[in-house]
Design a protein around this motif. Structure first.
Motif, short mmCIF file in Angstrom:
data_model
loop_
_atom_site.label_atom_id
_atom_site.label_comp_id
_atom_site.label_asym_id
_atom_site.label_seq_id
_atom_site.Cartn_x
_atom_site.Cartn_y
_atom_site.Cartn_z
N GLY A 182 6.77 -0.18 -45.40
CA GLY A 182 6.41 -1.12 -45.03
C GLY A 182 6.50 -2.04 -45.59
O GLY A 182 6.45 -3.20 -44.39
N TRP A 183 6.78 -2.71 -46.74
CA TRP A 183 7.27 -4.47 -46.84
C TRP A 183 8.79 -4.38 -46.56
O TRP A 183 8.83 -6.09 -46.01
CB TRP A 183 7.52 -3.57 -47.98
N LEU A 184 9.50 -3.41 -46.13
CA LEU A 184 10.98 -3.67 -44.96
C LEU A 184 10.06 -4.28 -43.75
O LEU A 184 10.94 -5.34 -43.60
CB LEU A 184 11.89 -2.63 -45.66
N GLY A 185 9.65 -3.42 -43.86
CA GLY A 185 9.45 -4.14 -42.00
C GLY A 185 8.31 -4.84 -41.95
O GLY A 185 8.87 -6.06 -41.25
N PHE A 186 7.54 -5.67 -42.89
CA PHE A 186 6.86 -6.76 -43.14
C PHE A 186 7.87 -7.67 -43.48
O PHE A 186 8.32 -8.52 -42.55
CB PHE A 186 6.20 -6.88 -44.60
N GLY A 187 8.80 -8.15 -44.32
CA GLY A 187 9.55 -8.99 -44.32
C GLY A 187 10.71 -9.13 -43.41
O GLY A 187 10.52 -10.41 -42.93
N ALA A 188 11.01 -7.51 -42.32
CA ALA A 188 11.93 -8.07 -41.51
C ALA A 188 10.97 -8.67 -40.41
O ALA A 188 11.75 -9.17 -39.41
CB ALA A 188 12.39 -6.68 -41.49
N GLY A 189 9.89 -8.37 -39.99
CA GLY A 189 9.19 -8.82 -38.58
C GLY A 189 8.94 -10.07 -38.89
O GLY A 189 8.83 -11.04 -37.95
N LEU A 190 8.82 -10.93 -39.90
CA LEU A 190 8.62 -11.92 -40.76
C LEU A 190 9.88 -13.08 -40.20
O LEU A 190 9.80 -14.03 -40.01
CB LEU A 190 7.91 -12.29 -42.31
N ALA A 191 11.39 -12.20 -40.37
CA ALA A 191 12.46 -12.93 -40.14
C ALA A 191 12.58 -12.99 -38.54
O ALA A 191 12.88 -14.15 -38.86
CB ALA A 191 13.71 -12.38 -40.53
N VAL A 192 12.28 -12.01 -38.09
CA VAL A 192 11.83 -11.95 -36.72
C VAL A 192 10.96 -12.93 -36.37
O VAL A 192 11.78 -14.07 -34.89
CB VAL A 192 11.98 -10.31 -36.22
N VAL A 193 10.23 -13.53 -36.71
CA VAL A 193 9.17 -14.03 -35.80
C VAL A 193 10.17 -15.65 -36.18
O VAL A 193 10.00 -16.64 -35.67
CB VAL A 193 7.96 -14.30 -36.82
N CYS A 194 10.70 -15.51 -37.40
CA CYS A 194 11.34 -17.31 -37.61
C CYS A 194 12.51 -17.31 -37.02
O CYS A 194 12.94 -18.63 -36.56
CB CYS A 194 12.06 -17.29 -38.90
N GLY A 195 13.45 -16.14 -36.53
CA GLY A 195 14.40 -16.37 -34.75
C GLY A 195 13.55 -16.96 -33.78
O GLY A 195 13.96 -17.71 -32.74
N ALA A 196 12.56 -16.21 -33.52
CA ALA A 196 12.30 -16.44 -32.63
C ALA A 196 11.17 -17.76 -31.97
O ALA A 196 11.16 -18.83 -31.15
CB ALA A 196 10.67 -15.39 -31.86
N GLN A 197 10.49 -18.29 -33.30
CA GLN A 197 10.56 -19.55 -33.37
C GLN A 197 11.87 -20.84 -33.23
O GLN A 197 11.10 -21.35 -32.31
CB GLN A 197 9.46 -19.67 -34.73
N ARG A 198 12.47 -20.59 -33.80
CA ARG A 198 14.02 -20.77 -33.68
C ARG A 198 14.33 -21.98 -32.07
O ARG A 198 14.34 -22.92 -32.28
CB ARG A 198 15.10 -20.87 -34.45
N HIS A 199 14.01 -20.53 -32.06
CA HIS A 199 14.58 -20.92 -29.90
C HIS A 199 13.73 -21.12 -29.43
O HIS A 199 13.57 -21.85 -28.10
CB HIS A 199 14.55 -19.32 -29.47
N LEU A 200 12.65 -20.75 -29.84
CA LEU A 200 11.45 -21.73 -29.00
C LEU A 200 10.68 -23.08 -28.88
O LEU A 200 10.42 -23.55 -28.23
CB LEU A 200 9.65 -21.08 -29.81
N VAL A 201 11.37 -24.31 -30.29
CA VAL A 201 11.29 -25.34 -30.22
C VAL A 201 12.40 -25.72 -30.18
O VAL A 201 12.58 -26.96 -31.19
CB VAL A 201 10.50 -25.24 -31.85
N GLN A 202 13.94 -25.47 -29.55
CA GLN A 202 14.44 -25.45 -29.53
C GLN A 202 14.29 -27.19 -28.62
O GLN A 202 13.90 -26.92 -27.38
CB GLN A 202 16.01 -24.94 -28.86
N ASP A 203 14.78 -28.16 -28.85
CA ASP A 203 15.26 -29.20 -28.00
C ASP A 203 15.55 -28.62 -27.24
O ASP A 203 17.36 -28.70 -26.63
CB ASP A 203 16.25 -30.31 -28.57
N ARG A 204 15.37 -28.66 -25.68
CA ARG A 204 15.62 -28.38 -24.42
C ARG A 204 16.37 -29.52 -23.09
O ARG A 204 16.07 -30.21 -22.06
CB ARG A 204 15.33 -27.63 -23.94
N GLY A 205 16.37 -31.02 -24.10
CA GLY A 205 16.38 -32.63 -23.41
C GLY A 205 15.41 -33.17 -22.89
O GLY A 205 15.49 -33.60 -22.32
N ASP A 206 14.01 -32.36 -23.00
CA ASP A 206 13.05 -32.97 -22.59
C ASP A 206 12.12 -34.15 -23.83
O ASP A 206 11.21 -34.04 -23.83
CB ASP A 206 12.27 -32.11 -22.46
#
Length: 457
Positions: free
Chosen positions: A420-444
């Motif tokens: 459960g804790w391994l999944g917890f840490g991995a899940g938060l790491a995945v969300v970090c990656g998703a947020q990094r993609h979400l907030v990337q500068d798209r030239g706008d």
């Protein structure tokens, strides 16, 4: 003299000038009072008011749920009225709510009073952040880091003062600690009055030359501007054509900004480190590991000490929107390390379990500090300058929602064991990656915030 000179130089390095320093004092005084009440609330409602455990749970749950409306409401108002008097008003509301708790033992009245106080508490945190954003300008990340250090120090002082007072153990002490909480809000309001109104993009008043008097029927309606295109000037000697009305611009609405709403949703997950320290780590340590129970409070002390020592130096990782975005990678590593260390803490040897818990507490504290500086920067960078209050108010919902969902998530991780804790840490790491993609500068220009240079008259 050398000590005084160093102190003077240190104060000069605080972003925001004199008003920034005064607001840090406001934060300290506010948090001292909050520390007093946090250590006293349950005892006060139990022994001074006479509520049952179920009634206290209902009181805190309902008032907390209502308080979720505080951040968006405070942020919305901050875009429409001056910020300084709004902060003073909110502090006055909090003081009044604290004192009103002393006047009744009726659960229904206590629900109303506690809900009002919760609204004020949640709104004040967003308004203070918005003040820092406006007064510190490009140095807002460093200012917020200093502010968080001061806030933690205030909580510690208030908690220690409450612990010392509670050794007496009388009902009168509980009441006086509540009075101290109210007085801290009064003092915060008075200190805020000494601060200047910060510049704002959302409320701009410009001086223009007096317009010549014209027929009232030909005057443009409020909110419209005449066409100033040189190519549309009337011919000499002809009657000027009626001014062509331009459509009024509508302020950006965070509730219609899908990107910002998605970002806020991801923030709910990344704020789970709060529930890890309040619930997950202590409960896991005493129920699933062989580490001594005395280690639990020491882990919380470790968290507080690390934040005080390193939050300001780590602010450089959020100095710009792009730096903040790049920091999401080490943040993912910190979350993953913390989850893995908690999973490894089930070893039978007490010394090994202790070492694993210390690593976990350190990793989640690093994650807490990195996420704090990333969150401060990106929540502002993604918000249009003319609607920062409304957008930061919506972002404030992330912490409020985490307080409700966090206990369920971490207890589910505990029930699932090491995996459960391994999944917890991995899940938060995945969300970090998703947020990094979400907030990337798209030239706008979404991650490019213009400096605050607006002045009001």
């Amino acid at each position: 003299m050398t000590g005084q000179r160093r102190l003077t130089n240190l104060l000069k390095r605080i972003p925001g000038g004199p008003d920034g320093r005064r607001m840090l004092l406001v934060t300290f005084v506010d948090r001292v009072g909050s520390g007093l009440w946090a250590a006293t609330a349950v005892l006060y409602f139990t022994y001074a008011v006479g509520l049952t455990t179920a009634q206290i749970g209902l009181l805190l749950a309902v008032s907390g749920a209502i308080g979720i409306a505080g951040p968006p409401l405070g942020g919305l108002l901050a875009d429409r009225v001056p910020l300084r008097p709004l902060l003073v008003f909110v502090q006055a509301v909090r003081a009044s709510a604290s004192l009103a708790l002393l006047t009744t033992a009726d659960l229904r009245l206590l629900l109303v009073i506690q809900a009002v106080g919760s609204l004020g508490d949640r709104a004040s945190s967003v308004l203070t952040k918005l003040y820092a954003t406006r007064v510190a300008g490009p140095d807002r990340a460093r200012y917020q880091a200093i502010n968080r250090t001061v806030s933690n120090s205030g909580w510690a002082v208030g908690g220690l003062a409450a612990a010392a007072a509670l050794t007496v153990g009388t009902v009168a002490v509980y009441r006086w600690l509540l009075v101290g909480d109210a007085l801290s809000f009064v003092a915060s309001a008075l200190l805020t009055l000494r601060c200047a109104e910060p510049p704002s993009h959302s409320r701009v008043v410009t001086h223009t030359a007096p317009a010549p008097k014209t027929d009232p029927e030909s005057e443009p309606e409020p909110g419209f501007e005449p066409d100033t295109d040189p190519g549309s000037d009337p011919a000499p000697g002809s009657d000027p054509a009626p001014a062509r009305a331009a459509a009024p611009t509508r302020a950006p609405n965070p509730w219609r900004d899908r990107r910002y709403l998605a970002y806020t949703a991801s923030e709910i997950v990344l704020f789970l480190d709060d529930s890890v320290f309040k619930i997950g780590l202590p409960l896991w340590a005493v129920t699933a590991t062989s580490a001594p129970h005395q280690l639990v409070p020491l882990l919380l002390v470790l968290n507080n000490v690390l934040v005080v020592l390193f939050q300001v130096p780590l602010a450089r990782f959020g100095a710009t929107p792009h730096a903040a975005r790049n920091t999401l990678r080490p943040l993912a590593v910190a979350f993953l390390t913390g989850g893995a260390a908690l999973a490894a803490s089930v070893v039978h040897a007490p010394w090994a379990a202790t070492a694993a818990l210390v690593v976990a507490a350190t990793a989640f504290t690093v994650a807490e500090m990195l996420h704090a500086t990333v969150s401060w920067e990106l929540s502002v960078a993604l918000a249009p300058p003319t609607a920062q209050g409304a957008y930061l108010g919506v972002h404030g919902l992330a912490q409020a929602a985490q307080r409700s969902a966090g206990p369920l998530v971490v207890t589910a991780a505990i029930a699932s064991g090491p995996l459960g804790w391994l999944g917890f840490g991995a899940g938060l790491a995945v969300v970090c990656g998703a947020q990094r993609h979400l907030v990337q500068d798209r030239g706008d220009g979404a991650l490019s915030v213009p400096p605050v240079t607006v002045s009001e008259h």
